[in-house]
Design an enzyme around this catalytic site. Structure first.
Site, PDB file in Angstrom:
ATOM      1  CE  LYS A 102     -22.954  -8.927  27.004  1.00 57.76           C
ATOM      2  NZ  LYS A 102     -23.063 -10.036  27.706  1.00 57.76           N
ATOM      3  CB  SER A 103     -25.645  -0.390  27.500  1.00 63.06           C
ATOM      4  OG  SER A 103     -25.177  -0.302  26.298  1.00 63.06           O
TER       5      SER A 103
ATOM      6  CE  LYS B  90     -27.529   1.607  17.636  1.00 62.75           C
ATOM      7  NZ  LYS B  90     -26.415   0.724  16.786  1.00 62.75           N
TER       8      LYS B  90
ATOM      9  CG  ASN C  65     -24.347   5.507  20.159  1.00 65.00           C
ATOM     10  OD1 ASN C  65     -24.127   6.835  18.975  1.00 65.00           O
ATOM     11  ND2 ASN C  65     -23.423   4.824  20.035  1.00 65.00           N
TER      12      ASN C  65
ATOM     13  N   GLY D 156     -21.508  -5.726   4.690  1.00 62.22           N
ATOM     14  CA  GLY D 156     -23.459  -4.767   4.636  1.00 62.22           C
ATOM     15  C   GLY D 156     -23.011  -4.153   4.297  1.00 62.22           C
TER      16      GLY D 156
ATOM     17  N   GLY E 174     -26.310  -2.314   6.114  1.00 59.25           N
ATOM     18  CA  GLY E 174     -27.118  -1.300   6.487  1.00 59.25           C
ATOM     19  C   GLY E 174     -26.614  -0.403   7.488  1.00 59.25           C
TER      20      GLY E 174
ATOM     21  CG  MET F  62     -19.235  -4.603  13.928  1.00 60.69           C
ATOM     22  SD  MET F  62     -20.213  -2.467  13.572  1.00 60.69           S
ATOM     23  CE  MET F  62     -19.230  -2.155  12.066  1.00 60.69           C
TER      24      MET F  62
ATOM     25  CE1 TYR G 190     -22.239  -7.021  22.142  1.00 62.91           C
ATOM     26  CE2 TYR G 190     -23.302  -8.526  23.548  1.00 62.91           C
ATOM     27  CZ  TYR G 190     -23.406  -7.429  23.010  1.00 62.91           C
ATOM     28  OH  TYR G 190     -23.813  -6.840  23.071  1.00 62.91           O
TER      29      TYR G 190
HETATM   30  P1  ATR Z   1     -28.438  -3.191  11.084  1.00 60.64           P
HETATM   31  O1  ATR Z   1     -28.419  -1.926  11.200  1.00 60.64           O
HETATM   32  O2  ATR Z   1     -27.321  -3.986  11.400  1.00 60.64           O
HETATM   33  O3  ATR Z   1     -26.888  -2.283   9.554  1.00 60.64           O
HETATM   34  P2  ATR Z   1     -29.480  -3.441   8.516  1.00 60.64           P
HETATM   35  O4  ATR Z   1     -30.339  -2.032   8.504  1.00 60.64           O
HETATM   36  O5  ATR Z   1     -31.393  -3.818   8.812  1.00 60.64           O
HETATM   37  O6  ATR Z   1     -29.334  -3.636   9.752  1.00 60.64           O
HETATM   38  O7  ATR Z   1     -28.956  -4.499   7.796  1.00 60.64           O
HETATM   39  C1  ATR Z   1     -28.714  -5.223   8.184  1.00 60.64           C
HETATM   40  C2  ATR Z   1     -27.474  -6.078   6.717  1.00 60.64           C
HETATM   41  O8  ATR Z   1     -27.595  -7.469   7.194  1.00 60.64           O
HETATM   42  C3  ATR Z   1     -27.459  -5.937   4.647  1.00 60.64           C
HETATM   43  O9  ATR Z   1     -26.339  -5.359   4.684  1.00 60.64           O
HETATM   44  C4  ATR Z   1     -28.059  -7.373   5.169  1.00 60.64           C
HETATM   45  O10 ATR Z   1     -28.422  -7.719   3.539  1.00 60.64           O
HETATM   46  P3  ATR Z   1     -29.088  -6.385   2.745  1.00 60.64           P
HETATM   47  O11 ATR Z   1     -29.348  -5.375   2.365  1.00 60.64           O
HETATM   48  O12 ATR Z   1     -28.857  -7.605   1.244  1.00 60.64           O
HETATM   49  O13 ATR Z   1     -30.687  -7.030   3.011  1.00 60.64           O
HETATM   50  C5  ATR Z   1     -27.563  -8.425   6.326  1.00 60.64           C
HETATM   51  N1  ATR Z   1     -28.009  -9.250   5.848  1.00 60.64           N
HETATM   52  C6  ATR Z   1     -28.884  -9.412   6.492  1.00 60.64           C
HETATM   53  N2  ATR Z   1     -28.920 -10.982   6.964  1.00 60.64           N
HETATM   54  C7  ATR Z   1     -27.983 -11.035   6.340  1.00 60.64           C
HETATM   55  C8  ATR Z   1     -27.858 -12.777   5.959  1.00 60.64           C
HETATM   56  N3  ATR Z   1     -28.548 -13.556   5.801  1.00 60.64           N
HETATM   57  N4  ATR Z   1     -26.577 -13.458   4.817  1.00 60.64           N
HETATM   58  C9  ATR Z   1     -26.476 -11.764   4.072  1.00 60.64           C
HETATM   59  N5  ATR Z   1     -26.152 -10.725   4.366  1.00 60.64           N
HETATM   60  C10 ATR Z   1     -27.618 -10.441   5.561  1.00 60.64           C
END
Ligand code: ATR
Length: 277
Positions: free
Chosen positions: A22-23, A72, A93, A133, A135, A221, A223
């Protein structure tokens, strides 16, 4: 080359996939509203060809770019300089191209806080915040959230060790703890932010019943059309204040537009237009 083309202020978003972004629509509306003469397009970068795609765009006269999934972190490594908030996030970003190199910024956390404060009227100061999360998305949000002075910020993650490490990394910036989901039992939060990618696969996080305090806001975060899996679960748990990440998307874009052009667009009409079915 053609002087008209070289004088155009070109911007883009790099991602893979990028077709549904959508950017371009958001930045084109910002440009119309502010009278800034820019062209903004979506550019698909090959998974193993992000750096080359950036170089190509600079050669075409690009002035700046946004970066989305999955580039990123690679964008961070590509930059010659970083803003403090990009250093804190460990991810970029927003790219700014100048004669003397590439500057990396990160507007995601500022966009989240702006959406919470302004669009949703949510006070973070003094509140108990749960960030789900550990990540890149969670890391980018942590600094800007802690700067708002919550009473407490708990980072909970499927892999508890990653949440603990992240909390340790930000310990100097405020009251932050890391844990796994089971350690949340018996605790209550005023604001629960989903920064996991679990909603993408339609998966629901194993949050203990009662983690939402009365009147709490559930914020995803992500949508999509209708409730995300996270928001549907919150609604089923009785939460009535729900928000998806569309506001954050528009606010991070506005912050990038400001970084590039020095003009701050008004976001509300753009957000309303995007919400039209
Ligand atoms: P992003 O850049 O979107 O943060 P990422 O760095 O790959 O992507 O991180 C994904 C996050 O979603 C992590 O916190 C991951 O948990 P883990 O560290 O345990 O892997 C979490 N995540 C992804 N799928 C998940 C699921 N089905 N249940 C719980 N946490 C999930």
């Amino acid at each position: 080359g053609n002087p008209l083309i070289s004088m155009t202020n070109r911007y883009c978003v790099f991602g893979n996939p990028i077709g549904d972004s959508k950017s371009p629509a958001i930045h084109t509306r910002f440009a119309q509203q502010t009278g800034e003469e820019i062209v903004y397009e979506a550019r698909l970068a090959p998974i193993d060809g992000f750096a080359a795609a950036v170089r190509d765009f600079i050669a075409l006269g690009g002035r700046g770019a946004n970066v989305t999934v999955p580039f990123k972190e690679e964008a961070f490594r590509l930059c010659d300089r970083h803003t403090p908030r990009a250093l804190q996030a460990g991810a970029v970003n927003t790219l700014i191209f100048a004669g003397d190199g590439i500057t990396g910024d990160n507007t995601d956390g500022a966009g989240l806080v702006q959406d919470l404060n302004t669009n949703l009227g949510t006070v973070i100061a003094g509140r108990r915040v749960l960030l789900l999360g550990a990540g890149g998305a969670a890391r980018g949000a942590l600094g800007p959230l802690l700067a708002e002075k919550p009473a407490l910020l708990v980072v909970a993650n499927r892999t508890a060790a990653k949440a603990e490490a992240l909390a340790e990394h930000f310990a100097a910036d405020g009251p932050v703890d890391g844990c796994g989901f089971t350690a949340l039992a018996g605790r209550h939060f005023d604001l629960v932010i989903n920064a996991t990618s679990a909603s993408l696969g339609g998966e629901v996080l194993p949050l203990p019943a009662g983690c939402y305090a009365p009147g709490a806001l559930a914020y995803d975060m992500m949508y999509g059309k209708g409730d995300t899996a996270f928001l549907a679960a919150a609604r089923a748990a009785g939460v009535t204040r729900l928000a998806d990440g569309l506001g954050m998307l528009v606010e991070q874009a506005a912050e990038a537009f400001f970084v590039w052009r020095g003009v701050r667009p008004v976001t509300q009409p753009v957000l309303e237009a995007l919400r039209q079915p």
